[in-house]
Design a protein around this motif. Structure first.
Motif, short mmCIF file in Angstrom:
data_model
loop_
_atom_site.label_atom_id
_atom_site.label_comp_id
_atom_site.label_asym_id
_atom_site.label_seq_id
_atom_site.Cartn_x
_atom_site.Cartn_y
_atom_site.Cartn_z
N GLY B 68 0.83 -1.21 0.00
CA GLY B 68 0.00 0.00 0.00
C GLY B 68 0.86 1.25 0.00
N GLU B 69 1.87 1.22 0.84
CA GLU B 69 2.78 2.37 0.90
C GLU B 69 3.43 2.57 -0.45
N PHE B 70 3.87 1.39 -0.99
CA PHE B 70 4.52 1.48 -2.31
C PHE B 70 3.58 2.08 -3.34
N GLN B 71 2.32 1.68 -3.27
CA GLN B 71 1.34 2.24 -4.22
C GLN B 71 1.19 3.74 -4.01
N ASN B 72 1.21 4.11 -2.70
CA ASN B 72 1.13 5.55 -2.40
C ASN B 72 2.28 6.31 -3.07
N ILE B 73 3.46 5.69 -2.91
CA ILE B 73 4.64 6.33 -3.50
C ILE B 73 4.44 6.46 -5.02
N GLY B 74 3.90 5.32 -5.59
CA GLY B 74 3.63 5.36 -7.05
C GLY B 74 2.67 6.51 -7.40
N THR B 75 1.60 6.61 -6.55
CA THR B 75 0.62 7.66 -6.78
C THR B 75 1.27 9.04 -6.72
N MET B 76 2.16 9.16 -5.68
CA MET B 76 2.83 10.45 -5.54
C MET B 76 3.66 10.76 -6.78
N GLY B 77 4.36 9.71 -7.27
CA GLY B 77 5.16 9.88 -8.46
C GLY B 77 4.31 10.37 -9.62
N ARG B 78 3.18 9.71 -9.79
CA ARG B 78 2.32 10.11 -10.89
C ARG B 78 1.81 11.54 -10.71
N LEU B 79 1.50 11.92 -9.45
CA LEU B 79 1.05 13.29 -9.20
C LEU B 79 2.13 14.28 -9.61
N ILE B 80 3.38 13.96 -9.22
CA ILE B 80 4.48 14.87 -9.55
C ILE B 80 4.66 14.92 -11.06
N MET B 81 4.54 13.72 -11.67
CA MET B 81 4.79 13.70 -13.11
C MET B 81 3.68 14.40 -13.90
N SER B 82 2.52 14.45 -13.23
CA SER B 82 1.45 15.16 -13.94
C SER B 82 1.44 16.65 -13.61
N SER B 83 2.40 17.09 -12.79
CA SER B 83 2.46 18.51 -12.43
C SER B 83 3.04 19.30 -13.61
N GLN B 84 2.28 20.30 -14.11
CA GLN B 84 2.70 21.11 -15.28
C GLN B 84 3.98 21.86 -14.99
N GLU B 85 4.07 22.35 -13.75
CA GLU B 85 5.26 23.11 -13.37
C GLU B 85 6.51 22.25 -13.50
N VAL B 86 6.39 21.00 -13.06
CA VAL B 86 7.57 20.13 -13.13
C VAL B 86 7.89 19.81 -14.58
N ILE B 87 6.85 19.52 -15.33
CA ILE B 87 7.09 19.22 -16.74
C ILE B 87 7.71 20.45 -17.41
N ASP B 88 7.18 21.62 -17.07
CA ASP B 88 7.75 22.83 -17.66
C ASP B 88 9.21 22.96 -17.30
N TYR B 89 9.48 22.72 -16.09
CA TYR B 89 10.88 22.84 -15.70
C TYR B 89 11.75 21.87 -16.49
N LEU B 90 11.25 20.68 -16.64
CA LEU B 90 12.06 19.69 -17.34
C LEU B 90 12.22 20.03 -18.79
N LYS B 91 11.17 20.61 -19.31
CA LYS B 91 11.25 20.95 -20.73
C LYS B 91 12.02 22.22 -21.00
N SER B 92 12.10 23.09 -19.95
CA SER B 92 12.84 24.32 -20.17
C SER B 92 14.34 24.06 -20.10
N ASP B 93 15.02 25.03 -20.52
CA ASP B 93 16.46 24.90 -20.45
C ASP B 93 17.00 25.61 -19.21
N GLN B 94 16.07 26.10 -18.49
CA GLN B 94 16.51 26.90 -17.35
C GLN B 94 17.12 26.05 -16.26
N GLY B 95 17.99 26.76 -15.51
CA GLY B 95 18.73 26.07 -14.45
C GLY B 95 17.89 25.89 -13.21
N ALA B 96 18.56 25.39 -12.26
CA ALA B 96 17.87 25.01 -11.04
C ALA B 96 17.43 26.20 -10.21
#
Lengths: 253, 587
Positions: B68-96
């Protein structure tokens, strides 16, 4: 001198007693003896003892029976019982009868001497008291009735001169003297010969001696035998044998 | 076998009471032994099974929790991966330190707040740049991540989480505690093309949380990574050499013994395994119900034993003991009957039969005593009445006369005869005498009587030679002769004959005293046989002979009155007296 008679069924004892005591020293005299009470009753009137030694255990009439009868008939008679039985019942019985002394066998001379001395003293004392008893009756004897009485009572072993005299109210010594005067024989001779004549009849009938003895009033066959022999000069058995052969000869004749 | 026999003899030798006690002790021991065996082999097994089952369930539920915990972690991962801000960051060339990075971090941060035990989250661009949030200080070793050995397996997972410890060396916490790294490829949500990597590091508390509620009560848990690497848990698990080569999907009992159990469960779908160690006291696992039942059974059994023991004691042992006690009194003398009160059962009947037996024995003894008394009385009377001192006294007088009158020879002869007569007559007080001696007594007696009464009889003897040494009761002949002399011969007044004869005929020995005295009338003989007669000595003698030989028919009288009398004593051939009389003699 007082007169002593010894009654015991053992001749040895009678002889021993005669021999072993110094009678003269005691101024005594042994005047007669008898082997049984029966014999004694028969001859006592002839012997006229003052003192009698008597054994208890004797056949036909024992010492106690004899003593009873003797004291009853001769109240002055001193009887010394001499027995091998140290038996209280006997002793008591004897004292009750009025026996003078009770001595035990085997005989001890000093005991007998002491006893005799004591009795002699008594006799001396009594002597003075009845001097006038010897008086004569002066009565005549009715001989016919006396003879009838003897014939009627001859089979009574206790019959003797004294008992007949008493029965007819005579003093015995007077009766004795008078009897001899009348008949010419002593009372005892007369009675014995009467009995022997009877016995002769029984003998010829074949009766055994002891039965005949009983039938004629001398139930002691020893004494009876003695009397018979004296009278007929032949023993009873020989007499019977003679009778039988005589019968046989008469039958065969 | 020898030992068994020994035990058997030992047991048999014990008293009844002790036997019962030993038997009960044995039964109780056996009882407990069986109980122990049942516990060891039945109850304990089923207990173990129960414990195992419950522990398997625990482990499975822990495993489920972890999944269950592992699934939670999976869920969290998917939430992060579906975050536009994170995707934007990854797609941008901007630094950290750019705005997009900042936005992405914020977005991650928000997502993360709704999950527990997150140690740190990293989002890597493919060029190695990254953004992170971290709880505490975490160091990243980027060099490790550039190794194809490291990222290869991650990419192979193509979007699924790869779980590692400390990111396989890519991460380390300043606190020193390991973290559990969930690494996955970051795919663009639209294109599904990898645009970076996502790493979620979880604190080991996540694992601990899964057993938190189960622990305690002697239960300890631990997690292993890749089956044998201890992740967290008690130190004692380190020492365990867990043989985990075969890891199925089910929990396994790794080791059990001395009340300790170790279970192991490789949680499916994870590289982790959970282990449990439990220290158990079996008693705790025996339910009170069972305990109560067991105690009840023990109590009931003990109570039954006591009841039976009491019953046996009250109704068997004690009555038997007192019976034995009473019976033992018999040894000490008089046979007393047992008078105690006993129930009307077998033991009561035993008492009754015993009493009946005693009555029987007592009457027998009394009979014997009576017989013996009669015998002794008769003997005493024979001695007192028959040869009597008076005979001696009379004879002494006779001899005394002989001494005064006759030759010495005769005196000597008489004294010798008298002495001989009395020695034999007294015969050392023994009860039996040989026929020879008895005849000798009679001979001497008659010789002495001849001295006393002179020539009134002749005596003749006709004794069968073989009978001379036969034993007969003392003084049975002399009284007969005396009787002849005094009641037969002397009253006759004539010379008579006495003939004494003895011979064997038809299994009987006949001893006869014949005299030619006055004899007896038939009426006198009849009176004598009936017992009323003056012949006291003769009758006593007959009585003695009867007692001695234990039979009634011992004499016969034949007579013709006036001519003869013959008394015959009949005794059994061999002369066997009753045994009790003989045994009596040997005292």
């Amino acid at each position: 001198m007082y007169r002593v008679m010894i009654i015991d069924d053992e001749r040895a004892l009678r002889s021993l007693l005669k021999k072993t005591i110094d009678w003269e020293e005691l101024s005594l005299e042994v005047v007669g003896e008898a082997a049984s009470g029966i014999e004694a009753i028969n001859i006592i009137d002839e012997i006229r003892p003052d003192i009698v030694f008597v054994d208890i255990r004797m056949p036909f009439m024992d010492g106690i029976e004899f003593s009873k009868l003797a004291i009853q008939r001769y109240p002055k008679l001193k009887i010394i019982v001499l027995t091998a039985f140290d038996d209280f019942t006997y002793a008591r019985e004897c004292i009750g009868i009025g026996v003078a002394d009770y001595l035990l066998k085997p005989i001890v001379r000093t005991d007998i001497q002491q006893s005799l001395k004591k009795i002699l003293a008594q006799l001396e004392q009594e002597k003075g008291q009845d001097k006038n008893e010897d008086t004569e009756d002066g009565k005549d004897l009715r001989m016919k009735s006396i003879k009838e009485y003897i014939e009627g009572h001859f089979d009574d072993p206790e019959l003797n001169l004294k008992s007949v005299a008493d029965n007819f109210g005579f003093n015995s010594s007077y009766f004795s003297r008078k009897f001899k005067e009348e008949i010419g024989r002593s009372f005892i001779d007369y009675l014995t010969s009467y009995r022997m004549e009877k016995a002769c009849r029984y003998a010829s009938r074949g009766e055994l001696m002891y039965i005949t003895a009983k039938l004629v009033g001398i139930p002691d066959p020893n004494y009876f035998g003695k009397c018979f022999k004296k009278y007929y000069d032949v023993s009873y058995s020989d007499f019977m044998k003679g009778e039988r052969s005589a019968k046989k000869t008469t039958v065969s004749d | 076998m020898k030992k068994m026999a020994k035990i058997k003899t030992w047991f048999i030798s014990k008293k009844l009471k002790q036997k019962i006690r030993y038997l009960f002790a044995f039964i109780i021991v056996a009882y407990f032994l069986i109980f122990a065996l049942i516990y060891e082999f039945v109850i304990k097994d089923s207990l173990q099974e129960n414990i195992s089952k419950s522990n398997y369930n625990t482990l499975i539920s822990i495993g489920n929790g972890l999944t269950g915990e592992f699934q939670n972690i999976g869920t969290m991962g998917r939430l992060i991966m579906s975050s536009q801000e994170v995707i934007d960051y990854l797609k941008s060339d901007q630094g950290a330190d750019s705005v997009s990075a900042y936005n992405a971090v914020t977005s991650i941060y928000y997502t993360a707040t709704s999950f527990d035990n997150i140690s740190s989250i990293y989002v890597f661009k493919d060029n190695g740049e990254y953004i992170k949030i971290s709880n505490g200080i975490t160091t990243v070793y980027k060099g490790v991540m550039e190794d194809p050995d490291w990222y290869g397996p991650v990419e192979k997972k193509s979007g699924a989480n790869l779980v590692m410890v400390d990111g396989n060396g890519a991460f380390s916490q300043a606190s020193g505690e390991s973290v559990l790294s969930f690494v996955r490829v970051f795919n663009d949500i639209q294109t599904q093309k990898p645009i970076g990597k996502l790493v979620i590091n979880c604190s080991l508390n996540m694992l601990r949380d899964t057993w938190r509620e189960m622990a305690g009560d002697g239960k300890k848990f631990a997690y292993f990574h890749k089956k044998d690497q201890l992740l967290c848990g008690d130190a004692e698990f380190e020492e365990m050499e867990l043989n985990v080569a075969d890891s199925g999907d089910n929990p396994r009992n790794m080791r059990s013994g001395a009340g300790s159990f170790t279970y192991y469960y490789a949680i499916p779908g994870t590289p982790l395994a959970v282990a449990e160690h439990e220290q158990i006291r079996y008693t705790e696992y025996i339910s009170t119900q069972i305990l109560v039942i067991a105690m009840l059974i023990v109590l009931v059994t003990a109570a039954s034993f006591f009841t039976i023991s009491w019953f046996i004691n009250r109704f068997i042992t004690r009555p038997v003991e007192s019976l034995v006690g009473s019976m033992e009194e018999v040894k000490s003398g008089w046979l007393k009957r047992v008078s105690m009160k006993l129930p009307d059962d077998e033991i009561g009947r035993l008492k009754n039969s015993y009493n009946d037996m005693l009555v029987e024995i007592n009457s027998l003894i009394e009979e014997l005593l009576e017989k013996e008394k009669t015998m002794q009385k008769a003997e005493l009377e024979a001695l007192q009445e028959q040869i009597k001192p008076h005979f001696l006294y009379n004879t002494l007088d006779t001899i005394a006369y002989l001494a005064l009158e006759n030759p010495r020879e005769e005196v000597y002869d008489s004294i010798e005869t008298l002495g001989n007569f009395y020695r034999k007559f007294l015969s050392k007080g023994s009860r039996e005498i040989s026929l020879r001696d008895e005849v000798e007594i009679v001979r001497d007696y008659l010789k002495l009587q001849k001295l006393r009464y002179e020539d009134i009889f002749e005596d003749e003897y006709d004794i069968q030679e073989s009978l001379l040494d036969m034993k007969i009761p003392k003084l049975i002949l002399q009284p007969l002769v005396e009787n002849s002399l005094y009641h037969g011969i002397r009253p006759k007044g004539e010379k008579c004959l006495i003939r004494i004869s003895a011979y064997e005929k038809d299994d009987e020995i006949l001893i006869k005293v014949y005299d030619t005295g006055i004899g007896m009338a038939q009426s006198r003989i009849d009176a004598f046989m009936k017992g009323d007669s003056k012949s006291y000595g003769l009758r006593k003698t007959i009585e003695r002979i009867r007692c001695y030989y234990g039979r009634e028919d011992v004499y016969e009288i034949r007579s013709q009155e006036g001519y003869y009398c013959e008394v015959t004593i009949k005794i059994p051939s061999g002369g066997e007296a009753e045994t009790y009389v003989q045994s009596h003699d040997h005292r």
